[in-house]
Each structure stands twice: as structure tokens, then as C-alpha cells.
Write a protein that holds these residues in place. Structure first.
Motif, PDB file in Angstrom:
ATOM      1  N   ILE A  61      78.068  39.226  59.038  1.00  0.00           N
ATOM      2  CA  ILE A  61      78.029  38.317  60.194  1.00  0.00           C
ATOM      3  C   ILE A  61      77.527  39.026  61.174  1.00  0.00           C
ATOM      4  CG2 ILE A  61      79.891  37.500  61.990  1.00  0.00           C
ATOM      5  CD1 ILE A  61      79.568  36.081  58.738  1.00  0.00           C
ATOM      6  N   GLU A  62      76.537  38.677  61.951  1.00  0.00           N
ATOM      7  CA  GLU A  62      75.856  39.121  62.950  1.00  0.00           C
ATOM      8  C   GLU A  62      76.897  39.695  64.043  1.00  0.00           C
ATOM      9  OE1 GLU A  62      73.526  41.160  65.169  1.00  0.00           O
ATOM     10  OE2 GLU A  62      72.724  40.178  63.482  1.00  0.00           O
ATOM     11  N   GLY A  63      76.857  40.922  64.643  1.00  0.00           N
ATOM     12  CA  GLY A  63      77.762  41.479  65.356  1.00  0.00           C
ATOM     13  C   GLY A  63      79.012  42.425  64.711  1.00  0.00           C
ATOM     14  N   ILE A  64      78.977  42.352  63.361  1.00  0.00           N
ATOM     15  CA  ILE A  64      80.265  42.837  62.762  1.00  0.00           C
ATOM     16  C   ILE A  64      79.625  44.152  62.243  1.00  0.00           C
ATOM     17  CG2 ILE A  64      82.008  42.860  61.133  1.00  0.00           C
ATOM     18  CD1 ILE A  64      82.592  39.934  61.720  1.00  0.00           C
ATOM     19  N   GLY A  65      79.986  45.443  62.486  1.00  0.00           N
ATOM     20  CA  GLY A  65      79.695  46.633  61.832  1.00  0.00           C
ATOM     21  C   GLY A  65      80.603  47.238  61.195  1.00  0.00           C
ATOM     22  N   PRO A  66      80.395  48.387  60.639  1.00  0.00           N
ATOM     23  CA  PRO A  66      81.577  48.836  59.973  1.00  0.00           C
ATOM     24  C   PRO A  66      82.616  49.328  60.650  1.00  0.00           C
ATOM     25  CG  PRO A  66      79.472  50.169  59.688  1.00  0.00           C
ATOM     26  CD  PRO A  66      79.140  49.013  60.598  1.00  0.00           C
ATOM     27  N   LYS A  67      83.025  49.606  61.916  1.00  0.00           N
ATOM     28  CA  LYS A  67      84.061  49.708  62.598  1.00  0.00           C
ATOM     29  C   LYS A  67      84.728  48.543  62.799  1.00  0.00           C
ATOM     30  CE  LYS A  67      83.513  54.286  62.967  1.00  0.00           C
ATOM     31  NZ  LYS A  67      84.222  55.054  62.214  1.00  0.00           N
ATOM     32  N   ILE A  68      84.102  47.449  63.203  1.00  0.00           N
ATOM     33  CA  ILE A  68      84.690  46.125  63.438  1.00  0.00           C
ATOM     34  C   ILE A  68      85.013  45.639  62.228  1.00  0.00           C
ATOM     35  CG2 ILE A  68      84.401  43.737  64.316  1.00  0.00           C
ATOM     36  CD1 ILE A  68      82.437  44.789  66.413  1.00  0.00           C
ATOM     37  N   GLU A  69      84.543  45.876  61.090  1.00  0.00           N
ATOM     38  CA  GLU A  69      85.218  45.288  59.835  1.00  0.00           C
ATOM     39  C   GLU A  69      86.290  45.982  59.560  1.00  0.00           C
ATOM     40  OE1 GLU A  69      83.239  44.510  55.525  1.00  0.00           O
ATOM     41  OE2 GLU A  69      82.904  46.473  56.242  1.00  0.00           O
ATOM     42  N   GLU A  70      86.318  47.169  59.665  1.00  0.00           N
ATOM     43  CA  GLU A  70      87.678  48.281  59.423  1.00  0.00           C
ATOM     44  C   GLU A  70      88.653  47.467  60.256  1.00  0.00           C
ATOM     45  OE1 GLU A  70      88.577  52.485  60.550  1.00  0.00           O
ATOM     46  OE2 GLU A  70      86.823  52.471  59.201  1.00  0.00           O
ATOM     47  N   LEU A  71      88.525  47.237  61.635  1.00  0.00           N
ATOM     48  CA  LEU A  71      89.684  46.678  62.371  1.00  0.00           C
ATOM     49  C   LEU A  71      89.954  45.299  61.988  1.00  0.00           C
ATOM     50  CD1 LEU A  71      87.968  47.046  65.999  1.00  0.00           C
ATOM     51  CD2 LEU A  71      89.950  48.345  65.088  1.00  0.00           C
ATOM     52  N   LEU A  72      89.003  44.593  61.566  1.00  0.00           N
ATOM     53  CA  LEU A  72      89.492  43.188  60.992  1.00  0.00           C
ATOM     54  C   LEU A  72      90.317  43.445  59.694  1.00  0.00           C
ATOM     55  CD1 LEU A  72      86.097  41.143  61.709  1.00  0.00           C
ATOM     56  CD2 LEU A  72      88.165  41.053  63.006  1.00  0.00           C
ATOM     57  N   ASN A  73      89.864  44.088  58.997  1.00  0.00           N
ATOM     58  CA  ASN A  73      90.425  44.548  57.707  1.00  0.00           C
ATOM     59  C   ASN A  73      91.887  45.083  58.114  1.00  0.00           C
ATOM     60  OD1 ASN A  73      87.865  45.924  55.451  1.00  0.00           O
ATOM     61  ND2 ASN A  73      88.245  43.781  56.143  1.00  0.00           N
ATOM     62  N   ARG A  74      92.280  45.837  58.681  1.00  0.00           N
ATOM     63  CA  ARG A  74      93.499  46.277  59.095  1.00  0.00           C
ATOM     64  C   ARG A  74      94.381  45.324  59.682  1.00  0.00           C
ATOM     65  NH1 ARG A  74      92.688  50.631  63.205  1.00  0.00           N
ATOM     66  NH2 ARG A  74      90.514  50.956  62.231  1.00  0.00           N
ATOM     67  N   LEU A 132      79.491  29.042  57.346  1.00  0.00           N
ATOM     68  CA  LEU A 132      78.164  28.880  56.809  1.00  0.00           C
ATOM     69  C   LEU A 132      78.106  29.883  55.473  1.00  0.00           C
ATOM     70  CD1 LEU A 132      75.964  28.788  59.812  1.00  0.00           C
ATOM     71  CD2 LEU A 132      76.434  26.937  58.232  1.00  0.00           C
ATOM     72  N   ALA A 133      78.522  31.191  55.647  1.00  0.00           N
ATOM     73  CA  ALA A 133      78.472  32.111  54.575  1.00  0.00           C
ATOM     74  C   ALA A 133      79.503  31.485  53.407  1.00  0.00           C
ATOM     75  CB  ALA A 133      78.836  33.523  55.152  1.00  0.00           C
ATOM     76  N   ARG A 134      80.592  31.082  53.791  1.00  0.00           N
ATOM     77  CA  ARG A 134      81.413  30.805  52.910  1.00  0.00           C
ATOM     78  C   ARG A 134      80.788  29.456  51.961  1.00  0.00           C
ATOM     79  NH1 ARG A 134      86.120  27.194  54.888  1.00  0.00           N
ATOM     80  NH2 ARG A 134      84.460  25.756  54.814  1.00  0.00           N
ATOM     81  N   ASP A 135      80.245  28.681  52.707  1.00  0.00           N
ATOM     82  CA  ASP A 135      79.564  27.366  52.021  1.00  0.00           C
ATOM     83  C   ASP A 135      78.061  27.612  51.449  1.00  0.00           C
ATOM     84  OD1 ASP A 135      81.921  26.116  52.692  1.00  0.00           O
ATOM     85  OD2 ASP A 135      80.975  25.030  54.658  1.00  0.00           O
ATOM     86  N   GLN A 136      77.809  28.943  51.381  1.00  0.00           N
ATOM     87  CA  GLN A 136      76.651  29.710  50.953  1.00  0.00           C
ATOM     88  C   GLN A 136      75.562  28.912  51.538  1.00  0.00           C
ATOM     89  OE1 GLN A 136      76.843  29.999  46.749  1.00  0.00           O
ATOM     90  NE2 GLN A 136      78.529  30.979  46.664  1.00  0.00           N
ATOM     91  N   LYS A 137      75.622  28.683  52.812  1.00  0.00           N
ATOM     92  CA  LYS A 137      74.306  27.862  53.568  1.00  0.00           C
ATOM     93  C   LYS A 137      73.657  29.180  54.228  1.00  0.00           C
ATOM     94  CE  LYS A 137      76.789  23.652  54.238  1.00  0.00           C
ATOM     95  NZ  LYS A 137      77.179  22.585  55.170  1.00  0.00           N
ATOM     96  N   TRP A 138      72.876  29.918  53.558  1.00  0.00           N
ATOM     97  CA  TRP A 138      72.098  31.090  53.711  1.00  0.00           C
ATOM     98  C   TRP A 138      71.134  30.900  54.707  1.00  0.00           C
ATOM     99  CZ3 TRP A 138      75.802  33.990  52.645  1.00  0.00           C
ATOM    100  CH2 TRP A 138      76.718  34.084  51.480  1.00  0.00           C
ATOM    101  N   ASP A 139      70.431  29.994  54.585  1.00  0.00           N
ATOM    102  CA  ASP A 139      69.369  29.467  55.435  1.00  0.00           C
ATOM    103  C   ASP A 139      69.839  29.393  56.964  1.00  0.00           C
ATOM    104  OD1 ASP A 139      67.224  30.080  53.549  1.00  0.00           O
ATOM    105  OD2 ASP A 139      67.071  27.959  53.154  1.00  0.00           O
ATOM    106  N   GLU A 140      70.711  28.369  57.164  1.00  0.00           N
ATOM    107  CA  GLU A 140      71.539  28.165  58.073  1.00  0.00           C
ATOM    108  C   GLU A 140      72.053  29.158  58.958  1.00  0.00           C
ATOM    109  OE1 GLU A 140      73.954  24.400  58.436  1.00  0.00           O
ATOM    110  OE2 GLU A 140      72.977  23.746  56.401  1.00  0.00           O
ATOM    111  N   LEU A 141      72.731  30.209  58.044  1.00  0.00           N
ATOM    112  CA  LEU A 141      73.063  31.563  58.560  1.00  0.00           C
ATOM    113  C   LEU A 141      72.171  32.439  59.361  1.00  0.00           C
ATOM    114  CD1 LEU A 141      75.696  33.274  59.071  1.00  0.00           C
ATOM    115  CD2 LEU A 141      75.152  34.285  56.557  1.00  0.00           C
ATOM    116  N   GLU A 142      70.879  32.377  58.520  1.00  0.00           N
ATOM    117  CA  GLU A 142      70.142  33.241  58.959  1.00  0.00           C
ATOM    118  C   GLU A 142      69.369  32.775  60.128  1.00  0.00           C
ATOM    119  OE1 GLU A 142      69.115  36.137  58.094  1.00  0.00           O
ATOM    120  OE2 GLU A 142      70.828  36.042  56.669  1.00  0.00           O
TER     121      GLU A 142
END
Length: 83
Positions: free
Chosen positions: A7-20, A62-72
């Protein structure tokens, strides 16, 4: 756990926050309100508050529905400042 960094805007640190906070899958991110995401970022401090999570649930759908072109396409719009 899934890679939320697709997801654009989510890096390792934010992913860690969300996971927590229990957001570990694309499906969970898609179902999370922007208000909750913003609260998570705010609680984490100023460094994270500058992020704009408004498109994250939409990108996750979009990612969940595997709409990769639309996500890009959406990610390109976000990067260009048009979304």
C-alpha cells in the motif's frame, strides 16, 4: 501476516504500528476506518502524523480483490498528488 507495504504510504515502521494494533492483513486494513488508522498514526507521534491514510482502505480493497492494474493506477495518482 501479509505485506501491508504494498500500500502506497505504508513502510516498515507503519506496518509495524498497524500490526501491533491488530491490523495484520490486507482484508483487515480494507475494513479499518480512516479515523481509526489516523488515530493509530497520531498516537505514534509527529513522525507518523504527516502520513495521509485516506486512500489506504481503498488500496487494500483493490489488493484484496487482486485488481493489481487498478491498484497501480491509484498508486501513480497518489504519487503524482492527484488523488
Amino acid at each position: 501476516m501479509e505485506d501491508l507495504k504494498i500500500i502506497e504510504g505504508i513502510g516498515p515502521k507503519i506496518e509495524e504500528l498497524l500490526n501491533r494494533e491488530g491490523i495484520r492483513t490486507i482484508e483487515q486494513l480494507a475494513d479499518t476506518s480512516i479515523i481509526r488508522i489516523a488515530a493509530i498514526l497520531k498516537k505514534a507521534g509527529p513522525r507518523f502524523q504527516i502520513q495521509n491514510p485516506t486512500s489506504w482502505p481503498k488500496q487494500a480493497l483493490l489488493a484484496r480483490d487482486q485488481k493489481w492494474d487498478e491498484l497501480e493506477q491509484l498508486k501513480r495518482l497518489i504519487l503524482s498528488g492527484k488523488e
